[in-house]
Design a protein around this motif. Structure first.
Motif, PDB file in Angstrom:
ATOM      1  N   SER A 118      13.858  17.533  56.419  1.00 30.38           N
ATOM      2  CA  SER A 118      12.900  16.937  57.416  1.00 30.38           C
ATOM      3  C   SER A 118      11.701  17.599  57.817  1.00 30.38           C
ATOM      4  N   VAL A 119      10.901  16.989  58.230  1.00 24.03           N
ATOM      5  CA  VAL A 119       9.505  17.568  58.615  1.00 24.03           C
ATOM      6  C   VAL A 119       8.993  16.557  59.769  1.00 24.03           C
TER       7      VAL A 119
ATOM      8  N   GLY B  43      15.145   3.295  54.003  1.00 18.75           N
ATOM      9  CA  GLY B  43      15.685   2.716  52.801  1.00 18.75           C
ATOM     10  C   GLY B  43      16.189   3.488  51.651  1.00 18.75           C
ATOM     11  N   ARG B  44      16.924   3.028  50.732  1.00 20.80           N
ATOM     12  CA  ARG B  44      17.458   3.729  49.588  1.00 20.80           C
ATOM     13  C   ARG B  44      16.404   4.118  48.373  1.00 20.80           C
ATOM     14  N   ASP B  45      16.455   5.121  47.889  1.00 20.81           N
ATOM     15  CA  ASP B  45      15.622   5.560  46.981  1.00 20.81           C
ATOM     16  C   ASP B  45      15.495   4.451  45.497  1.00 20.81           C
ATOM     17  N   LEU B  46      14.378   4.203  45.252  1.00 24.18           N
ATOM     18  CA  LEU B  46      14.235   3.177  44.183  1.00 24.18           C
ATOM     19  C   LEU B  46      14.687   3.815  42.682  1.00 24.18           C
ATOM     20  N   GLY B  47      14.691   5.048  42.478  1.00 23.83           N
ATOM     21  CA  GLY B  47      15.387   5.878  41.212  1.00 23.83           C
ATOM     22  C   GLY B  47      14.113   5.845  40.410  1.00 23.83           C
TER      23      GLY B  47
ATOM     24  N   THR C  26      14.753  13.586  40.286  1.00 27.33           N
ATOM     25  CA  THR C  26      14.778  14.551  41.229  1.00 27.33           C
ATOM     26  C   THR C  26      14.655  13.972  42.719  1.00 27.33           C
ATOM     27  N   ASN C  27      14.510  12.834  43.072  1.00 28.01           N
ATOM     28  CA  ASN C  27      14.418  12.310  44.386  1.00 28.01           C
ATOM     29  C   ASN C  27      15.777  12.291  45.200  1.00 28.01           C
ATOM     30  N   ALA C  28      15.608  12.297  46.378  1.00 22.30           N
ATOM     31  CA  ALA C  28      16.722  12.269  47.172  1.00 22.30           C
ATOM     32  C   ALA C  28      17.236  10.695  47.300  1.00 22.30           C
ATOM     33  N   ASP C  29      18.543  10.608  47.683  1.00 19.66           N
ATOM     34  CA  ASP C  29      18.948   9.063  47.842  1.00 19.66           C
ATOM     35  C   ASP C  29      18.474   8.176  48.923  1.00 19.66           C
TER      36      ASP C  29
ATOM     37  N   CYS D  31      10.194  12.431  59.408  1.00 24.59           N
ATOM     38  CA  CYS D  31      10.310  12.115  58.177  1.00 24.59           C
ATOM     39  C   CYS D  31      11.702  13.016  57.677  1.00 24.59           C
ATOM     40  N   LEU D  32      12.693  12.304  57.099  1.00 20.35           N
ATOM     41  CA  LEU D  32      13.535  12.893  56.467  1.00 20.35           C
ATOM     42  C   LEU D  32      14.080  12.233  55.155  1.00 20.35           C
ATOM     43  N   THR D  33      14.647  13.082  54.186  1.00 21.84           N
ATOM     44  CA  THR D  33      15.149  12.630  52.945  1.00 21.84           C
ATOM     45  C   THR D  33      16.520  13.438  52.886  1.00 21.84           C
ATOM     46  N   LEU D  34      17.496  12.386  52.429  1.00 26.63           N
ATOM     47  CA  LEU D  34      19.076  13.040  52.213  1.00 26.63           C
ATOM     48  C   LEU D  34      19.590  12.605  51.057  1.00 26.63           C
TER      49      LEU D  34
END
Length: 100
Positions: free
Chosen positions: A88-89, A42-46, A50-53, A5-8
């Motif tokens: 990532s994790v 997918g893109r973050d829903l906003g 503080t969320n990633a994009d 899992c990754l956020t960016l």
């Protein structure tokens, strides 16, 4: 099964076309690697400031496939010009190996 899992976050200069190129390159990976993977992204829903994009979750049979994926030319070719940061994790779910 191993989950990666990754956020960016993208740079401020990233355009919609840049994000789409990133998405399309990731979407093509399951057909380019020699082992089965499943990718959801997918893109973050906003919903939270503080969320990633963007987020990506990729399923692998085991840690060996994950390590091969990291060095695979198709994965290395994913455009990262407009990626500012990545977190990532990896973890194991189900009855699979626990050597992740």
């Amino acid at each position: 099964m191993l989950l990666h899992c990754l956020t960016l976050r993208f740079t401020d200069a990233a355009t919609d076309a840049d994000v789409e190129a990133f998405r399309d390159a990731l979407a093509a990976l399951p057909d380019q690697v020699p082992f089965p993977i499943r990718t959801r992204q997918g893109r973050d829903l906003g919903e939270r400031p503080t969320n990633a994009d963007y987020a990506v979750v990729t399923e692998f049979a085991d840690a060996d496939d994950f390590r091969e994926y990291l060095r695979h030319p198709a994965h290395l070719a994913v455009p990262r010009d407009h990626v500012a940061s990545v977190h990532s994790v990896q973890f194991v779910v189900g009855d699979g190996p626990t050597d992740a």
